[in-house]
Write a protein that holds these residues in place. Sequence first.
Motif, PDB file in Angstrom:
ATOM      1  N   GLY A 269      86.359  43.994  27.431  1.00 22.44           N
ATOM      2  CA  GLY A 269      87.140  42.923  26.844  1.00 22.44           C
ATOM      3  C   GLY A 269      86.528  41.575  27.120  1.00 22.44           C
ATOM      4  N   LEU A 270      87.386  40.554  27.202  1.00 27.24           N
ATOM      5  CA  LEU A 270      86.907  39.186  27.362  1.00 27.24           C
ATOM      6  C   LEU A 270      86.197  38.976  28.699  1.00 27.24           C
ATOM      7  CD1 LEU A 270      89.876  37.172  25.803  1.00 27.24           C
ATOM      8  CD2 LEU A 270      87.645  37.689  24.786  1.00 27.24           C
ATOM      9  N   VAL A 271      86.660  39.664  29.761  1.00 20.29           N
ATOM     10  CA  VAL A 271      86.001  39.521  31.066  1.00 20.29           C
ATOM     11  C   VAL A 271      84.583  40.066  31.000  1.00 20.29           C
ATOM     12  CG1 VAL A 271      86.044  40.207  33.490  1.00 20.29           C
ATOM     13  CG2 VAL A 271      88.174  39.555  32.345  1.00 20.29           C
ATOM     14  N   THR A 272      84.430  41.238  30.377  1.00 17.28           N
ATOM     15  CA  THR A 272      83.089  41.819  30.206  1.00 17.28           C
ATOM     16  C   THR A 272      82.214  40.899  29.366  1.00 17.28           C
ATOM     17  OG1 THR A 272      84.033  44.044  30.305  1.00 17.28           O
ATOM     18  CG2 THR A 272      81.810  43.840  29.402  1.00 17.28           C
ATOM     19  N   ASP A 273      82.785  40.352  28.291  1.00 20.87           N
ATOM     20  CA  ASP A 273      82.035  39.419  27.445  1.00 20.87           C
ATOM     21  C   ASP A 273      81.533  38.230  28.261  1.00 20.87           C
ATOM     22  OD1 ASP A 273      82.842  41.132  25.468  1.00 20.87           O
ATOM     23  OD2 ASP A 273      83.996  39.661  24.332  1.00 20.87           O
ATOM     24  N   TRP A 274      82.407  37.687  29.119  1.00 24.61           N
ATOM     25  CA  TRP A 274      82.045  36.506  29.907  1.00 24.61           C
ATOM     26  C   TRP A 274      80.982  36.838  30.949  1.00 24.61           C
ATOM     27  CZ3 TRP A 274      82.017  34.454  34.848  1.00 24.61           C
ATOM     28  CH2 TRP A 274      81.939  33.061  34.937  1.00 24.61           C
ATOM     29  N   MET A 275      81.189  37.922  31.670  1.00 24.63           N
ATOM     30  CA  MET A 275      80.258  38.279  32.739  1.00 24.63           C
ATOM     31  C   MET A 275      78.889  38.686  32.199  1.00 24.63           C
ATOM     32  SD  MET A 275      81.589  37.771  35.697  1.00 24.63           S
ATOM     33  CE  MET A 275      80.491  38.698  36.786  1.00 24.63           C
ATOM     34  N   MET A 276      78.858  39.243  30.983  1.00 22.14           N
ATOM     35  CA  MET A 276      77.591  39.702  30.415  1.00 22.14           C
ATOM     36  C   MET A 276      77.041  38.736  29.375  1.00 22.14           C
ATOM     37  SD  MET A 276      78.063  43.848  30.189  1.00 22.14           S
ATOM     38  CE  MET A 276      76.280  44.091  30.117  1.00 22.14           C
ATOM     39  N   GLY A 277      77.649  37.579  29.235  1.00 26.96           N
ATOM     40  CA  GLY A 277      77.141  36.580  28.313  1.00 26.96           C
ATOM     41  C   GLY A 277      77.077  37.032  26.870  1.00 26.96           C
ATOM     42  N   GLY A 278      77.966  37.948  26.489  1.00 25.38           N
ATOM     43  CA  GLY A 278      77.958  38.472  25.127  1.00 25.38           C
ATOM     44  C   GLY A 278      76.894  39.512  24.860  1.00 25.38           C
ATOM     45  N   LEU A 279      76.029  39.779  25.838  1.00 28.25           N
ATOM     46  CA  LEU A 279      74.939  40.731  25.622  1.00 28.25           C
ATOM     47  C   LEU A 279      75.403  42.177  25.707  1.00 28.25           C
ATOM     48  CD1 LEU A 279      72.064  38.890  27.491  1.00 28.25           C
ATOM     49  CD2 LEU A 279      72.477  39.038  25.035  1.00 28.25           C
ATOM     50  N   ASN A 280      76.695  42.383  25.999  1.00 23.20           N
ATOM     51  CA  ASN A 280      77.263  43.726  25.885  1.00 23.20           C
ATOM     52  C   ASN A 280      77.344  44.157  24.422  1.00 23.20           C
ATOM     53  OD1 ASN A 280      79.128  41.480  26.179  1.00 23.20           O
ATOM     54  ND2 ASN A 280      80.780  42.933  25.795  1.00 23.20           N
ATOM     55  N   TYR A 281      77.278  43.181  23.487  1.00 21.39           N
ATOM     56  CA  TYR A 281      77.164  43.492  22.059  1.00 21.39           C
ATOM     57  C   TYR A 281      75.679  43.472  21.680  1.00 21.39           C
ATOM     58  CZ  TYR A 281      82.102  42.200  22.266  1.00 21.39           C
ATOM     59  OH  TYR A 281      83.423  42.113  22.597  1.00 21.39           O
ATOM     60  N   GLN A 282      74.928  44.327  22.333  1.00 19.11           N
ATOM     61  CA  GLN A 282      73.480  44.292  22.206  1.00 19.11           C
ATOM     62  C   GLN A 282      73.014  44.669  20.805  1.00 19.11           C
ATOM     63  OE1 GLN A 282      69.683  43.470  23.857  1.00 19.11           O
ATOM     64  NE2 GLN A 282      71.780  42.995  24.479  1.00 19.11           N
ATOM     65  N   ILE A 283      73.697  45.616  20.173  1.00 15.98           N
ATOM     66  CA  ILE A 283      73.297  46.031  18.829  1.00 15.98           C
ATOM     67  C   ILE A 283      73.427  44.865  17.863  1.00 15.98           C
ATOM     68  CG2 ILE A 283      73.887  47.527  16.883  1.00 15.98           C
ATOM     69  CD1 ILE A 283      74.746  49.645  18.954  1.00 15.98           C
ATOM     70  N   GLU A 284      74.575  44.196  17.907  1.00 13.38           N
ATOM     71  CA  GLU A 284      74.808  43.066  17.025  1.00 13.38           C
ATOM     72  C   GLU A 284      73.851  41.917  17.334  1.00 13.38           C
ATOM     73  OE1 GLU A 284      77.755  45.871  16.686  1.00 13.38           O
ATOM     74  OE2 GLU A 284      77.303  44.814  18.563  1.00 13.38           O
ATOM     75  N   HIS A 285      73.599  41.687  18.616  1.00 12.03           N
ATOM     76  CA  HIS A 285      72.672  40.617  19.002  1.00 12.03           C
ATOM     77  C   HIS A 285      71.272  40.889  18.480  1.00 12.03           C
ATOM     78  CE1 HIS A 285      70.459  37.647  21.182  1.00 12.03           C
ATOM     79  NE2 HIS A 285      69.861  38.548  21.943  1.00 12.03           N
ATOM     80  N   HIS A 286      70.830  42.132  18.541  1.00 10.87           N
ATOM     81  CA  HIS A 286      69.487  42.446  18.065  1.00 10.87           C
ATOM     82  C   HIS A 286      69.394  42.402  16.546  1.00 10.87           C
ATOM     83  CE1 HIS A 286      66.334  43.713  20.994  1.00 10.87           C
ATOM     84  NE2 HIS A 286      67.331  43.430  21.810  1.00 10.87           N
ATOM     85  N   LEU A 287      70.457  42.781  15.877  1.00 11.68           N
ATOM     86  CA  LEU A 287      70.435  42.711  14.419  1.00 11.68           C
ATOM     87  C   LEU A 287      70.457  41.268  13.924  1.00 11.68           C
ATOM     88  CD1 LEU A 287      72.909  45.583  13.465  1.00 11.68           C
ATOM     89  CD2 LEU A 287      70.452  45.524  12.981  1.00 11.68           C
ATOM     90  N   PHE A 288      71.216  40.414  14.638  1.00  6.07           N
ATOM     91  CA  PHE A 288      71.399  39.021  14.231  1.00  6.07           C
ATOM     92  C   PHE A 288      71.176  38.108  15.444  1.00  6.07           C
ATOM     93  CE2 PHE A 288      74.347  41.816  11.947  1.00  6.07           C
ATOM     94  CZ  PHE A 288      73.897  41.661  10.641  1.00  6.07           C
TER      95      PHE A 288
END
Length: 340
Positions: A269-288
Amino acid sequence: MAQPVASPAATRRSEFSPLLREIKAAGLLERRTAAYAMAIGINVVLLGLTWAAVAVIGSSWWALLLALPMGILTTRAAFFGHDAGHQQIGSSRKLHDWIGMLHANLMLGMSYGWWNDKHNRHHANPNHTDKDPDVGEGVLVWTLEQASGRKGLEGWLTRNQARIFFPLLTLEGFNLKVSGIRFLLARRRTEKTEIGLMAAHLALYFTALFLILSPGQAVVFAVVHHMIFGLHLGSVFAPNHKGMEMPDDDTNWGHLEKQVLTSRNVNGGLVTDWMMGGLNYQIEHHLFPSMPRANLRFAQPIVRKYCESIAMPYVSTSLIDSYRMGLRHMHDVGEELRAS
């Protein structure tokens, strides 16, 4: 050990264009400059308050407790430098370069230019052992071919790399500084701004510590701070690709296959997003890669649904499972050396 998959997805032309159109239509590639300005400002204030707390406590071993928030907040600064390198914040490349250098060189003492060069090569060919510097042969190895024939200290490291992986991450904060310094010294005629900002960081950082703390306390604080920083930053990047598909020169993948099949998301959730700087959405980050960090969680269901519609494997696991998969891959790579 993961090997390139032999499937229709590996040989067909990329089907990225329809997904890109959908993401653009949703407005998810639009900049969120004001939100970034607020987040950066908050992080700077929190870092300033942490330094102020160190000064208030003064020459006491209790000040070492502040190395923990210092390590977390400097990792946040690294995330902003990372986002600047991907042009996520504003519309000007010059602005991004200054944001990146102020966060990397001045605040962290690492080279923005070195990081950008290395990280862009990773994004261009993720998990490709000949092209991705993150899986090149080094202290750790990622394929049976890299592990073959390693002896002595290198052999011991390979045999035990899964066990010592997280302890080794405590050295990453120091490695980032050393690698950046070596990069800049080789380019000292053209990278004077970066060198000046990094020199300013080192002077300000150690002057502050030695003015506030005793010499022994200052050294220990710096060591603990950088160990926490390295462990935190390394733990964020570790789950993203290790144990996923590893293409080679014979693998005929388009952009969609190349980025999705080599990447893994981390649920949370939001805590994971914050602690990982959004890089937990690695697939989306690599695509865009230019997508603002805060938009990645909104892109995630769109990307996942699209991948399911074209039968593209889409991996998203818990944080613990992601580490387990990566460590299992590292353990398997060292199997032959343990058996010999």
